[in-house]
Motif scaffolding. Structure first.
Motif, PDB file in Angstrom:
ATOM      1  N   ALA A  40      -6.961   3.879 -57.168  1.00 37.92           N
ATOM      2  CA  ALA A  40      -6.060   4.444 -55.807  1.00 37.92           C
ATOM      3  C   ALA A  40      -6.113   4.037 -54.600  1.00 37.92           C
ATOM      4  O   ALA A  40      -5.123   4.459 -53.965  1.00 37.92           O
ATOM      5  CB  ALA A  40      -6.357   6.079 -56.383  1.00 37.92           C
ATOM      6  N   GLY A  41      -7.312   3.660 -54.069  1.00 40.24           N
ATOM      7  CA  GLY A  41      -7.519   3.426 -52.792  1.00 40.24           C
ATOM      8  C   GLY A  41      -6.482   2.370 -52.269  1.00 40.24           C
ATOM      9  O   GLY A  41      -5.664   2.646 -51.367  1.00 40.24           O
ATOM     10  N   PRO A  42      -6.380   1.180 -53.026  1.00 40.27           N
ATOM     11  CA  PRO A  42      -5.642  -0.009 -52.465  1.00 40.27           C
ATOM     12  C   PRO A  42      -4.216   0.495 -52.855  1.00 40.27           C
ATOM     13  O   PRO A  42      -3.071   0.020 -51.869  1.00 40.27           O
ATOM     14  CB  PRO A  42      -5.884  -1.193 -53.738  1.00 40.27           C
ATOM     15  N   LEU A  43      -3.665   1.238 -53.796  1.00 34.88           N
ATOM     16  CA  LEU A  43      -2.387   1.724 -54.096  1.00 34.88           C
ATOM     17  C   LEU A  43      -1.880   2.549 -52.752  1.00 34.88           C
ATOM     18  O   LEU A  43      -0.733   2.289 -52.260  1.00 34.88           O
ATOM     19  CB  LEU A  43      -2.225   2.440 -55.332  1.00 34.88           C
ATOM     20  N   SER A  44      -2.904   3.346 -52.228  1.00 38.79           N
ATOM     21  CA  SER A  44      -2.435   4.254 -51.223  1.00 38.79           C
ATOM     22  C   SER A  44      -1.974   3.776 -49.873  1.00 38.79           C
ATOM     23  O   SER A  44      -1.599   4.266 -49.035  1.00 38.79           O
ATOM     24  CB  SER A  44      -3.291   5.449 -51.274  1.00 38.79           C
ATOM     25  N   ARG A  45      -2.913   2.612 -49.765  1.00 40.87           N
ATOM     26  CA  ARG A  45      -2.864   1.672 -48.418  1.00 40.87           C
ATOM     27  C   ARG A  45      -1.892   0.890 -48.615  1.00 40.87           C
ATOM     28  O   ARG A  45      -1.705   0.026 -47.550  1.00 40.87           O
ATOM     29  CB  ARG A  45      -4.188   1.058 -48.350  1.00 40.87           C
ATOM     30  N   SER A  46      -0.813   0.651 -49.509  1.00 39.49           N
ATOM     31  CA  SER A  46       0.178  -0.069 -49.815  1.00 39.49           C
ATOM     32  C   SER A  46       1.417  -0.077 -48.700  1.00 39.49           C
ATOM     33  O   SER A  46       1.412   1.013 -48.665  1.00 39.49           O
ATOM     34  CB  SER A  46       0.708  -0.077 -51.174  1.00 39.49           C
ATOM     35  N   SER A  47       1.875  -1.024 -48.454  1.00 36.36           N
ATOM     36  CA  SER A  47       3.071  -0.983 -47.695  1.00 36.36           C
ATOM     37  C   SER A  47       4.343  -0.437 -48.228  1.00 36.36           C
ATOM     38  O   SER A  47       5.297   0.134 -47.502  1.00 36.36           O
ATOM     39  CB  SER A  47       3.517  -2.094 -46.895  1.00 36.36           C
ATOM     40  N   LEU A  48       4.544  -0.385 -49.738  1.00 33.28           N
ATOM     41  CA  LEU A  48       5.584   0.036 -50.500  1.00 33.28           C
ATOM     42  C   LEU A  48       5.470   1.524 -50.600  1.00 33.28           C
ATOM     43  O   LEU A  48       4.342   2.120 -50.984  1.00 33.28           O
ATOM     44  CB  LEU A  48       5.739  -0.700 -51.715  1.00 33.28           C
TER      45      LEU A  48
END
Length: 99
Positions: A40-48
């Motif tokens: 979830a961490g990298p997904l929540s920091r995504s620009s999309l």
């Protein structure tokens, strides 16, 4: 193979995979929360925005509530859903003594 047999295999596969994930989360809650947080961490920091929303939605419930006392979810403790280990033990808990 007919089209209905393929659809049946796909549906059964989804049910079996969902059951396996559910059992994994019940039997190993600490490990499953760490894995869920790391995904979830990298997904929540995504620009999309759609991936970011998916990352925020898929965070463990402890990370959303701020189990480390931060209150805002994943905070400076770095735990992201894993409770702190330096907290004082509960005084009401008594050890079992067998005679």
């Amino acid at each position: 193979m007919k089209g209905t047999a393929i659809i049946q295999l796909i549906v059964i596969g989804i049910i079996v995979a969902g059951s396996a994930v559910s059992v994994f989360c019940k039997l190993l809650p600490g490990l499953s929360k760490r894995i869920q947080s790391s995904i979830a961490g990298p997904l929540s920091r995504s620009s999309l925005s759609s991936l970011s929303a998916l990352g925020l939605w898929s965070q463990p419930s402890d990370a959303k509530a701020g189990s480390c006392g931060y209150g805002g979810g994943c905070g400076p403790c770095g735990g992201c859903g894993v409770t702190r280990t330096d907290s004082a033990p509960n005084a009401a808990v008594q050890p079992l003594v067998f005679h």
